[in-house]
Design a protein around this motif. Structure first.
Motif, short mmCIF file in Angstrom:
data_model
loop_
_atom_site.label_atom_id
_atom_site.label_comp_id
_atom_site.label_asym_id
_atom_site.label_seq_id
_atom_site.Cartn_x
_atom_site.Cartn_y
_atom_site.Cartn_z
N ILE A 67 8.69 21.23 -7.95
CA ILE A 67 9.67 20.16 -7.85
C ILE A 67 10.20 19.75 -9.22
O ILE A 67 11.00 18.83 -9.34
CB ILE A 67 9.04 18.94 -7.12
CG1 ILE A 67 10.13 18.06 -6.48
CG2 ILE A 67 8.12 18.14 -8.05
CD1 ILE A 67 9.58 17.00 -5.54
N TRP A 68 9.77 20.48 -10.26
CA TRP A 68 10.11 20.11 -11.63
C TRP A 68 11.62 19.95 -11.84
O TRP A 68 12.07 19.00 -12.48
CB TRP A 68 9.57 21.16 -12.60
CG TRP A 68 9.94 20.90 -14.03
CD1 TRP A 68 9.29 20.07 -14.90
CD2 TRP A 68 11.05 21.43 -14.75
NE1 TRP A 68 9.93 20.07 -16.12
CE2 TRP A 68 11.02 20.89 -16.05
CE3 TRP A 68 12.08 22.32 -14.42
CZ2 TRP A 68 11.96 21.21 -17.01
CZ3 TRP A 68 13.04 22.64 -15.38
CH2 TRP A 68 12.97 22.09 -16.66
N GLY A 69 12.43 20.86 -11.32
CA GLY A 69 13.87 20.80 -11.55
C GLY A 69 14.50 19.52 -11.03
O GLY A 69 15.40 18.95 -11.66
N LEU A 70 14.01 19.05 -9.90
CA LEU A 70 14.53 17.81 -9.31
C LEU A 70 14.13 16.61 -10.16
O LEU A 70 14.94 15.70 -10.40
CB LEU A 70 14.03 17.65 -7.88
CG LEU A 70 14.54 16.44 -7.11
CD1 LEU A 70 16.06 16.49 -6.96
CD2 LEU A 70 13.88 16.35 -5.74
N TYR A 71 12.89 16.59 -10.64
CA TYR A 71 12.45 15.48 -11.47
C TYR A 71 13.14 15.49 -12.83
O TYR A 71 13.42 14.42 -13.40
CB TYR A 71 10.93 15.52 -11.63
CG TYR A 71 10.18 15.04 -10.39
CD1 TYR A 71 10.86 14.52 -9.30
CD2 TYR A 71 8.79 15.11 -10.32
CE1 TYR A 71 10.17 14.09 -8.18
CE2 TYR A 71 8.09 14.67 -9.21
CZ TYR A 71 8.79 14.16 -8.14
OH TYR A 71 8.12 13.72 -7.02
N ALA A 72 13.40 16.69 -13.36
CA ALA A 72 14.14 16.76 -14.62
C ALA A 72 15.55 16.22 -14.44
O ALA A 72 16.08 15.52 -15.33
CB ALA A 72 14.18 18.21 -15.12
N ALA A 73 16.18 16.51 -13.30
CA ALA A 73 17.51 15.98 -13.02
C ALA A 73 17.47 14.46 -12.91
O ALA A 73 18.39 13.76 -13.35
CB ALA A 73 18.06 16.60 -11.74
N ARG A 74 16.39 13.96 -12.36
CA ARG A 74 16.24 12.50 -12.27
C ARG A 74 16.11 11.90 -13.66
O ARG A 74 16.67 10.84 -13.96
CB ARG A 74 15.04 12.15 -11.40
CG ARG A 74 14.94 10.67 -11.07
CD ARG A 74 13.93 10.39 -9.98
NE ARG A 74 14.17 9.08 -9.38
CZ ARG A 74 13.75 8.72 -8.18
NH1 ARG A 74 13.07 9.57 -7.44
NH2 ARG A 74 14.02 7.52 -7.71
N GLY A 75 15.37 12.58 -14.51
CA GLY A 75 15.22 12.11 -15.88
C GLY A 75 16.53 12.12 -16.65
O GLY A 75 16.72 11.31 -17.57
N ARG A 76 17.45 13.00 -16.27
CA ARG A 76 18.77 13.03 -16.90
C ARG A 76 19.75 12.05 -16.26
O ARG A 76 20.90 11.94 -16.70
CB ARG A 76 19.36 14.45 -16.80
CG ARG A 76 18.59 15.52 -17.55
CD ARG A 76 19.37 16.83 -17.60
NE ARG A 76 19.64 17.38 -16.27
CZ ARG A 76 18.85 18.26 -15.65
NH1 ARG A 76 17.73 18.67 -16.22
NH2 ARG A 76 19.19 18.72 -14.44
N GLY A 77 19.31 11.35 -15.24
CA GLY A 77 20.16 10.37 -14.57
C GLY A 77 21.11 10.98 -13.55
O GLY A 77 22.05 10.31 -13.10
N VAL A 79 20.20 12.22 -10.46
CA VAL A 79 19.81 11.87 -9.08
C VAL A 79 18.96 10.61 -9.14
O VAL A 79 18.30 10.33 -10.14
CB VAL A 79 19.03 13.01 -8.40
CG1 VAL A 79 19.87 14.27 -8.30
CG2 VAL A 79 17.74 13.31 -9.13
N SER A 80 18.98 9.86 -8.05
CA SER A 80 18.21 8.61 -8.01
C SER A 80 18.17 8.11 -6.57
O SER A 80 18.78 8.69 -5.67
CB SER A 80 18.85 7.55 -8.91
OG SER A 80 20.17 7.25 -8.46
N GLY A 81 17.42 7.02 -6.37
CA GLY A 81 17.48 6.30 -5.11
C GLY A 81 16.49 6.70 -4.05
O GLY A 81 16.55 6.20 -2.93
N PHE A 82 15.54 7.60 -4.35
CA PHE A 82 14.54 8.01 -3.36
C PHE A 82 13.17 8.09 -4.03
O PHE A 82 13.05 8.20 -5.26
CB PHE A 82 14.89 9.37 -2.75
CG PHE A 82 14.92 10.50 -3.74
CD1 PHE A 82 13.76 11.20 -4.07
CD2 PHE A 82 16.11 10.86 -4.36
CE1 PHE A 82 13.79 12.22 -5.00
CE2 PHE A 82 16.15 11.89 -5.30
CZ PHE A 82 14.98 12.57 -5.62
#
Length: 455
Positions: A67-77, A79-82
């Motif tokens: 799931i690393w790619g999704l969390y990295a995208a969250r860290g870059r702002g 994706v959010s909200g879940f």
């Protein structure tokens, strides 16, 4: 060579020294039987059945992933909200995993994680190779297609063992990590928070042993992760059930970790924190669970610092499955990255009106006879059994797997309903599109087992 089990013979070619997948469709057709062999088969059958599942799953669309790619995208702002729900598969693992896959499909909740902790692997009698095969087998059975997140939860250092033999305990964790990665666990949570030394006044010195062991294990993970896979690594700063975590602790821990691993190292995807919960909840004398006060402000602050300062997915909440239903919507509201859920599902099964009374009584007698040294002074029988019954999934694994289909069906319907509720409350529904956008699905070939002389 003795006659091979008919289901394995249909799925595998064993004419050579090592097995090869013959027919993924045969695995799907006989998946219930092959999963059972992966768990309860002979020493010769188990590795063949597990290999058949691992080899067939990606061909059928279920790919063990990070799931690393999704969390990295969250860290870059981006994706959010879940909040990603991580479910500990302690008992009746195949039924529970199938119910969770049905809930994922019904809600489009693709961010959901299947996990098991180091301690749970011990008392549920489920080594990494077994639980991974069961989860992927459940995906095949339910026709699930997409990334499957299998996570090592709380790969935790035993503080007492570390104090007397730090190298031995470190190597034990390294061996567990090697087994997990070989079984296609591509999400691993390192928990060295047990080593935090509060005898120091400075927080950086308190967190230093935690950061040091986390860095050592993270380096190993990066060394052995398969080509094309960036394993999601989690850390932890607050041992669950202890004092609430602080921003200073998070910063000192991550900075200490980064100082050790050096620049350019792909580091932590998230950090688990303590905000007021305890694993399994706190049972009161009458068997009900004590109410707790979750510090959502701290959780929000820690997640924000994790994202904005370090590019992580954010903070992780443990010990949450026994919280009141009306609290779960608040976790995505404060951008909690992930939440771990375990005991509530155990309670749902063992407290169900259809759970056989005779089996429950046998379990209680076993707990009384084998865990008496864990009874606290003044503890009621109800409290004692609630606290220790998680350790009964291993000794009673086959009995619970073999419950009548009608009874298991009642449990499974209740589990699926609860899973769907939590996925929606955590705003993890309708996440398939964003998950597929950011998660790399890289099928990894598992090493075929040697064909033994008797199957």
């Amino acid at each position: 060579m003795l006659a091979m089990n008919q289901y394995l013979a249909a799925a595998l070619d064993t004419s050579g020294a090592r097995a090869k997948l013959r027919d993924a469709g045969a695995v799907r057709e006989h998946i219930d039987e092959i999963v059972r062999l992966a768990v309860f088969g002979s020493p010769a059958e188990q590795p063949l059945a597990r290999y058949a599942i691992h080899a067939a799953a990606p061909q059928l669309g279920a790919v063990s992933s990070s799931i690393w790619g999704l969390y990295a995208a969250r860290g870059r702002g981006e994706v959010s909200g879940f909040t990603a729900p991580a479910v500990n598969i302690r008992g009746m693992a195949y039924d529970m995993s199938r119910a969770l896959f049905r809930a994922i499909k019904a809600t489009d909740g693709a961010v959901t994680i299947f996990e098991l902790a180091r301690s749970e692997m011990g008392y549920t009698f489920q080594e990494p190779a077994e639980i991974a095969a069961v989860v992927l087998g459940a995906a095949i059975a339910e026709g699930y297609q997409g990334p499957v997140f299998i996570q090592g939860d709380h790969f935790q250092a035993n503080a007492k063992k570390f104090a007397t033999d730090p190298e031995g305990e470190s190597r034990a964790l390294e061996n567990l990590i090697r087994k997990a990665v070989a079984a296609q666990f591509y999400c691993i949570d390192i928990d060295a928070s047990t080593l935090v030394d509060l005898s120091y006044d400075r927080v950086a010195e308190q967190q230093a042993p935690n950061a040091k062991l986390t860095a050592r294990l993270a380096k190993l993970i990066r060394e052995i992760e398969p080509a094309g896979v960036t394993i999601s690594i989690g850390g932890e700063i607050g041992e669950v059930g202890k004092h609430n975590s602080t921003v200073e602790e998070l910063i000192c821990y991550v900075d200490g970790f980064r100082d050790i691993v050096g620049p350019g190292f792909t580091g932590l995807a998230k950090v688990s924190v303590q905000t007021g919960t305890s694993h399994g909840g706190i049972p009161l004398p009458d068997g009900t669970i004590a109410k707790v006060a979750i510090d959502f402000d701290t959780l929000e602050q820690l997640s924000k610092v994790g994202r904005e300062r370090y590019g992580m997915g954010g903070a992780v909440q443990h010990g949450a499955s026994t919280l009141p239903d009306e609290l779960f919507h608040r976790f995505p509201a404060v951008e909690t990255a992930e939440i771990h859920l375990a005991t509530g599902f155990q309670n749902l099964i063992m407290d169900h009106t259809r759970f056989p009374a005779a089996l429950l009584h046998e379990m209680q007698r076993f707990a009384d006879g084998n865990f008496a040294n864990e009874r606290s002074e003044g503890e009621t029988d109800v409290q004692f059994f609630y606290k220790t019954r998680k350790k009964l999934w291993g000794p009673f694994k086959q009995q619970t797997w073999d419950l009548p289909a009608e009874v298991r069906g009642e449990f499974n319907r209740a589990l699926q309903e609860k899973f769907e509720f939590l996925i929606r409350q955590l705003k993890a529904d309708n996440t398939r599109e964003v998950t597929l956008e950011h998660v790399v699905q890289a099928p990894v070939e598992v090493e075929p087992p040697l064909v033994q002389t008797a199957v």
